[in-house]
Design a protein around this motif. Structure first.
Motif, PDB file in Angstrom:
ATOM      1  N   GLU A  36      58.656 -31.059 -10.531  1.00  0.00           N
ATOM      2  CA  GLU A  36      58.110 -31.965 -11.544  1.00  0.00           C
ATOM      3  C   GLU A  36      58.509 -31.512 -12.943  1.00  0.00           C
ATOM      4  N   SER A  37      58.634 -30.206 -13.109  1.00  0.00           N
ATOM      5  CA  SER A  37      59.051 -29.629 -14.383  1.00  0.00           C
ATOM      6  C   SER A  37      60.152 -28.613 -14.079  1.00  0.00           C
ATOM      7  N   LEU A  38      61.218 -28.656 -14.829  1.00  0.00           N
ATOM      8  CA  LEU A  38      62.318 -27.721 -14.638  1.00  0.00           C
ATOM      9  C   LEU A  38      61.862 -26.317 -15.047  1.00  0.00           C
ATOM     10  N   ALA A  39      62.060 -25.360 -14.163  1.00  0.00           N
ATOM     11  CA  ALA A  39      61.683 -23.980 -14.467  1.00  0.00           C
ATOM     12  C   ALA A  39      62.597 -23.445 -15.564  1.00  0.00           C
ATOM     13  N   PRO A  40      62.011 -22.904 -16.650  1.00  0.00           N
ATOM     14  CA  PRO A  40      62.848 -22.335 -17.706  1.00  0.00           C
ATOM     15  C   PRO A  40      63.572 -21.077 -17.205  1.00  0.00           C
ATOM     16  N   ALA A  41      64.563 -20.664 -17.956  1.00  0.00           N
ATOM     17  CA  ALA A  41      65.354 -19.490 -17.578  1.00  0.00           C
ATOM     18  C   ALA A  41      64.472 -18.257 -17.389  1.00  0.00           C
ATOM     19  N   SER A  42      63.440 -18.123 -18.201  1.00  0.00           N
ATOM     20  CA  SER A  42      62.556 -16.958 -18.073  1.00  0.00           C
ATOM     21  C   SER A  42      61.815 -16.969 -16.736  1.00  0.00           C
ATOM     22  N   ALA A  43      61.390 -18.140 -16.283  1.00  0.00           N
ATOM     23  CA  ALA A  43      60.703 -18.250 -14.992  1.00  0.00           C
ATOM     24  C   ALA A  43      61.675 -17.968 -13.846  1.00  0.00           C
ATOM     25  N   MET A  44      62.908 -18.453 -13.974  1.00  0.00           N
ATOM     26  CA  MET A  44      63.915 -18.174 -12.940  1.00  0.00           C
ATOM     27  C   MET A  44      64.205 -16.682 -12.879  1.00  0.00           C
ATOM     28  N   SER A  45      64.319 -16.055 -14.038  1.00  0.00           N
ATOM     29  CA  SER A  45      64.571 -14.606 -14.068  1.00  0.00           C
ATOM     30  C   SER A  45      63.425 -13.844 -13.427  1.00  0.00           C
ATOM     31  N   LEU A  46      62.204 -14.257 -13.735  1.00  0.00           N
ATOM     32  CA  LEU A  46      61.045 -13.559 -13.184  1.00  0.00           C
ATOM     33  C   LEU A  46      60.953 -13.717 -11.674  1.00  0.00           C
ATOM     34  N   ILE A  47      61.177 -14.915 -11.155  1.00  0.00           N
ATOM     35  CA  ILE A  47      61.070 -15.075  -9.702  1.00  0.00           C
ATOM     36  C   ILE A  47      62.192 -14.323  -8.986  1.00  0.00           C
ATOM     37  N   LEU A  48      63.374 -14.277  -9.589  1.00  0.00           N
ATOM     38  CA  LEU A  48      64.460 -13.483  -9.004  1.00  0.00           C
ATOM     39  C   LEU A  48      64.117 -11.996  -9.012  1.00  0.00           C
ATOM     40  N   LEU A  49      63.523 -11.534 -10.096  1.00  0.00           N
ATOM     41  CA  LEU A  49      63.100 -10.137 -10.191  1.00  0.00           C
ATOM     42  C   LEU A  49      62.008  -9.826  -9.156  1.00  0.00           C
ATOM     43  N   LEU A  50      61.055 -10.733  -9.015  1.00  0.00           N
ATOM     44  CA  LEU A  50      59.994 -10.543  -8.024  1.00  0.00           C
ATOM     45  C   LEU A  50      60.559 -10.513  -6.604  1.00  0.00           C
ATOM     46  N   GLN A  51      61.532 -11.373  -6.334  1.00  0.00           N
ATOM     47  CA  GLN A  51      62.157 -11.378  -5.014  1.00  0.00           C
ATOM     48  C   GLN A  51      62.868 -10.046  -4.752  1.00  0.00           C
ATOM     49  N   LEU A  52      63.597  -9.557  -5.744  1.00  0.00           N
ATOM     50  CA  LEU A  52      64.270  -8.269  -5.613  1.00  0.00           C
ATOM     51  C   LEU A  52      63.262  -7.154  -5.383  1.00  0.00           C
ATOM     52  N   LEU A  53      62.208  -7.168  -6.157  1.00  0.00           N
ATOM     53  CA  LEU A  53      61.153  -6.155  -6.025  1.00  0.00           C
ATOM     54  C   LEU A  53      60.529  -6.193  -4.637  1.00  0.00           C
ATOM     55  N   GLN A  54      60.232  -7.386  -4.164  1.00  0.00           N
ATOM     56  CA  GLN A  54      59.622  -7.541  -2.838  1.00  0.00           C
ATOM     57  C   GLN A  54      60.526  -6.967  -1.749  1.00  0.00           C
ATOM     58  N   LYS A  55      61.821  -7.203  -1.876  1.00  0.00           N
ATOM     59  CA  LYS A  55      62.754  -6.743  -0.845  1.00  0.00           C
ATOM     60  C   LYS A  55      63.082  -5.260  -0.959  1.00  0.00           C
ATOM     61  N   ARG A  56      63.221  -4.757  -2.178  1.00  0.00           N
ATOM     62  CA  ARG A  56      63.647  -3.369  -2.377  1.00  0.00           C
ATOM     63  C   ARG A  56      62.498  -2.373  -2.419  1.00  0.00           C
ATOM     64  N   SER A  57      61.349  -2.823  -2.931  1.00  0.00           N
ATOM     65  CA  SER A  57      60.216  -1.914  -3.063  1.00  0.00           C
ATOM     66  C   SER A  57      58.908  -2.664  -2.797  1.00  0.00           C
ATOM     67  N   PRO A  58      58.596  -2.898  -1.516  1.00  0.00           N
ATOM     68  CA  PRO A  58      57.386  -3.645  -1.187  1.00  0.00           C
ATOM     69  C   PRO A  58      56.114  -3.049  -1.795  1.00  0.00           C
ATOM     70  N   GLU A  59      56.069  -1.714  -1.903  1.00  0.00           N
ATOM     71  CA  GLU A  59      54.884  -1.103  -2.499  1.00  0.00           C
ATOM     72  C   GLU A  59      54.782  -1.431  -3.986  1.00  0.00           C
ATOM     73  N   LEU A  60      55.895  -1.406  -4.699  1.00  0.00           N
ATOM     74  CA  LEU A  60      55.876  -1.750  -6.117  1.00  0.00           C
ATOM     75  C   LEU A  60      55.524  -3.230  -6.312  1.00  0.00           C
ATOM     76  N   PHE A  61      56.001  -4.081  -5.409  1.00  0.00           N
ATOM     77  CA  PHE A  61      55.644  -5.497  -5.443  1.00  0.00           C
ATOM     78  C   PHE A  61      54.130  -5.648  -5.256  1.00  0.00           C
ATOM     79  N   ALA A  62      53.567  -4.942  -4.284  1.00  0.00           N
ATOM     80  CA  ALA A  62      52.118  -4.986  -4.046  1.00  0.00           C
ATOM     81  C   ALA A  62      51.355  -4.424  -5.240  1.00  0.00           C
ATOM     82  N   GLU A  63      51.916  -3.398  -5.863  1.00  0.00           N
ATOM     83  CA  GLU A  63      51.285  -2.820  -7.055  1.00  0.00           C
ATOM     84  C   GLU A  63      51.217  -3.859  -8.173  1.00  0.00           C
ATOM     85  N   TRP A  64      52.343  -4.536  -8.433  1.00  0.00           N
ATOM     86  CA  TRP A  64      52.357  -5.560  -9.483  1.00  0.00           C
ATOM     87  C   TRP A  64      51.378  -6.689  -9.152  1.00  0.00           C
TER      88      TRP A  64
END
Length: 109
Positions: A36-64
């Motif tokens: 409904e609304s185009l995700a801004p570049a900052s939101a895309m960057s954040l979700i990509l970062l969260l995905q990386l964090l989830q895959k590379r460091s599940p504990e750090l993802f859980a911490e955040w």
């Protein structure tokens, strides 16, 4: 399906977690998911970062996720790496979706 939604789906997490992870308004994040609304570049960057964090460091993802749920300011948690683990003592205050994620992904280890 838009890119934001695609990445979210790849993460395989409950929709209720995303606004908490973003520390953002639920309706805004859900507009990004629905397209409904185009995700801004900052939101895309954040979700990509969260995905990386989830895959590379599940504990750090859980911490955040935990720190975001409790909206803990950085001056408290940056010098105390284990601060987030206190969620076990305050389960009654943890968001239901966050608690389920932590029980499914952190307690097993």
């Amino acid at each position: 399906m838009n890119d934001f939604e695609k990445i979210f789906n790849e993460m395989g997490i409950d929709r209720a977690l995303l606004p908490i992870l973003f520390r953002s308004n639920r309706s805004t994040v859900h507009k990004y998911l629905s397209g409904e609304s185009l995700a801004p570049a900052s939101a895309m960057s954040l979700i990509l970062l969260l995905q990386l964090l989830q895959k590379r460091s599940p504990e750090l993802f859980a911490e955040w996720l935990t720190l975001s749920d409790f909206t803990i300011p950085p001056e408290i948690y940056l010098n105390q790496p284990d601060y987030w683990k206190g969620w076990k003592f305050t389960e009654h205050k943890v968001n239901k979706a966050v608690l389920q994620y932590l029980k499914d992904n952190v307690e097993k280890k």
